[in-house]
Design an enzyme around this catalytic site. Sequence first.
Site, PDB file in Angstrom:
ATOM      1  N   ASP A 114      -1.696   6.827   6.107  1.00  0.00           N
ATOM      2  CA  ASP A 114      -2.754   5.922   5.660  1.00  0.00           C
ATOM      3  C   ASP A 114      -3.075   5.027   6.852  1.00  0.00           C
ATOM      4  O   ASP A 114      -2.301   4.135   7.200  1.00  0.00           O
ATOM      5  CB  ASP A 114      -2.250   5.097   4.466  1.00  0.00           C
ATOM      6  CG  ASP A 114      -3.254   4.036   4.024  1.00  0.00           C
ATOM      7  OD1 ASP A 114      -4.306   3.889   4.672  1.00  0.00           O
ATOM      8  OD2 ASP A 114      -2.961   3.342   3.031  1.00  0.00           O
ATOM      9  N   TRP A 124       0.835  -1.208   0.000  1.00  0.00           N
ATOM     10  CA  TRP A 124       0.000   0.000   0.000  1.00  0.00           C
ATOM     11  C   TRP A 124       0.866   1.253   0.000  1.00  0.00           C
ATOM     12  O   TRP A 124       0.561   2.225  -0.691  1.00  0.00           O
ATOM     13  CB  TRP A 124      -0.982  -0.009   1.165  1.00  0.00           C
ATOM     14  CG  TRP A 124      -1.935  -1.161   1.071  1.00  0.00           C
ATOM     15  CD1 TRP A 124      -2.045  -2.222   1.915  1.00  0.00           C
ATOM     16  CD2 TRP A 124      -2.899  -1.386   0.023  1.00  0.00           C
ATOM     17  NE1 TRP A 124      -3.011  -3.095   1.465  1.00  0.00           N
ATOM     18  CE2 TRP A 124      -3.544  -2.612   0.310  1.00  0.00           C
ATOM     19  CE3 TRP A 124      -3.272  -0.686  -1.132  1.00  0.00           C
ATOM     20  CZ2 TRP A 124      -4.546  -3.145  -0.502  1.00  0.00           C
ATOM     21  CZ3 TRP A 124      -4.267  -1.221  -1.946  1.00  0.00           C
ATOM     22  CH2 TRP A 124      -4.887  -2.428  -1.625  1.00  0.00           C
ATOM     23  N   LYS A 169     -12.875  -1.204   7.182  1.00  0.00           N
ATOM     24  CA  LYS A 169     -12.346  -2.112   8.207  1.00  0.00           C
ATOM     25  C   LYS A 169     -12.976  -1.752   9.555  1.00  0.00           C
ATOM     26  O   LYS A 169     -13.966  -2.359   9.940  1.00  0.00           O
ATOM     27  CB  LYS A 169     -10.823  -2.078   8.231  1.00  0.00           C
ATOM     28  CG  LYS A 169     -10.236  -2.648   6.907  1.00  0.00           C
ATOM     29  CD  LYS A 169      -9.090  -1.857   6.481  1.00  0.00           C
ATOM     30  CE  LYS A 169      -8.494  -2.110   5.128  1.00  0.00           C
ATOM     31  NZ  LYS A 169      -8.800  -3.258   4.333  1.00  0.00           N
TER      32      LYS A 169
END
Length: 352
Positions: free
Chosen positions: A169, A102, A193
């Site tokens: 992030d 990511w 999430k």
Amino acid sequence: MKKHNFSAGPSILPQEVFEKASQAILDFDNTGLSLIEISHRSKEFVAVYNKAVALVKEILEVPSTHEVLFLQGGASTQFLMSAINLIKNDGGKAAYINTGSWSTKAAKEAKNFGEVIEVASSADTNHNYIPKGYEIPTDVDLVHFTSNNTIFGTQFQAYPETEAPLVADMSSDIFSKPVDVSKFGIIYAGAQKNLGPAGATLVIVKKDILGNTGRAIPSMLDYQVQIKGESMFNTPPVFAIYVSMLNLEYMKAQGGLKVIAKANEEKAAMLYQEIDNNPSFVNHVAKEDRSLMNVVFLLNDTSRDAEFLDACTAAGISNVKGHRSVGGFRASIYNAMPKESVQALINIMKKF
Ligand code: PMP
């Protein structure tokens, strides 16, 4: 029968949230209308939005220097949006810490807008640790890191120190523990999430770092436009925001992030203890960098992987297959994961 769902995302949310959300689809607050058929500018939905924002501010103790937004396009759009809003048009530079897929994707997007300096990387050991002791240049427009690495099962325990705007992030560990928001220029997280359904992206941005790049920014990607429009420059993801609001109410009722963090620590400790004590399993992540959200592990005898997955399925345990880039297994144990489900997985591991 309800499964023990260890999915990495979209993932488990509290059952109570699912129940309230399904009711609002049929009849929202006795209005005779579904939540998803009313205008986003109606007073009913604006109240939902305002409540969601207020709860984020309260739960994360967001200072008044920062604004809270619910945008679209996932964390992946924030890779470029954070960069286009902060990197100077003329000779801009940005520092990135590479801790896996990511963060690599985030850095790739930033390269569209300026020079990207990789200040540290864990690529040498397939990202099984969080780099430490690196130097961050002082003349950069932002410093970016991924606080929890969903795929590799690592998590920053201490955050990088810099004078430049710090961009995080936090897709896979937001709301899992208290965070000092004042230290950050931008925090972003896909909702799917610990917050809500996919479709909403939470952004917390410090207002005084904006508007300094000297570049033209397309409206949808301009934080200042989104702040002015209170996330309603275009039609926002109403259902995702509503369910996030329900989940934020649930977090508050639980007692907030200190209580949630303690439960998360306990669940992770149970699972890591089993992995460390059970001779059939192993976890290769540096102990001090282990993620409390995504627990990755391997069978020492990988020829038995399918057998283990079958045993999990038979016990109602779903989504424990590891990401294709690391193999093995991954148990994502986000906030809503009950201790009993972690115990159910441990029981299967013990039998194995
Ligand atoms: N960052 C992290 C840490 C992630 O775990 C994910 C998705 N799993 C992403 C970014 C990408 O998020 P999205 O799909 O919302 O773009």
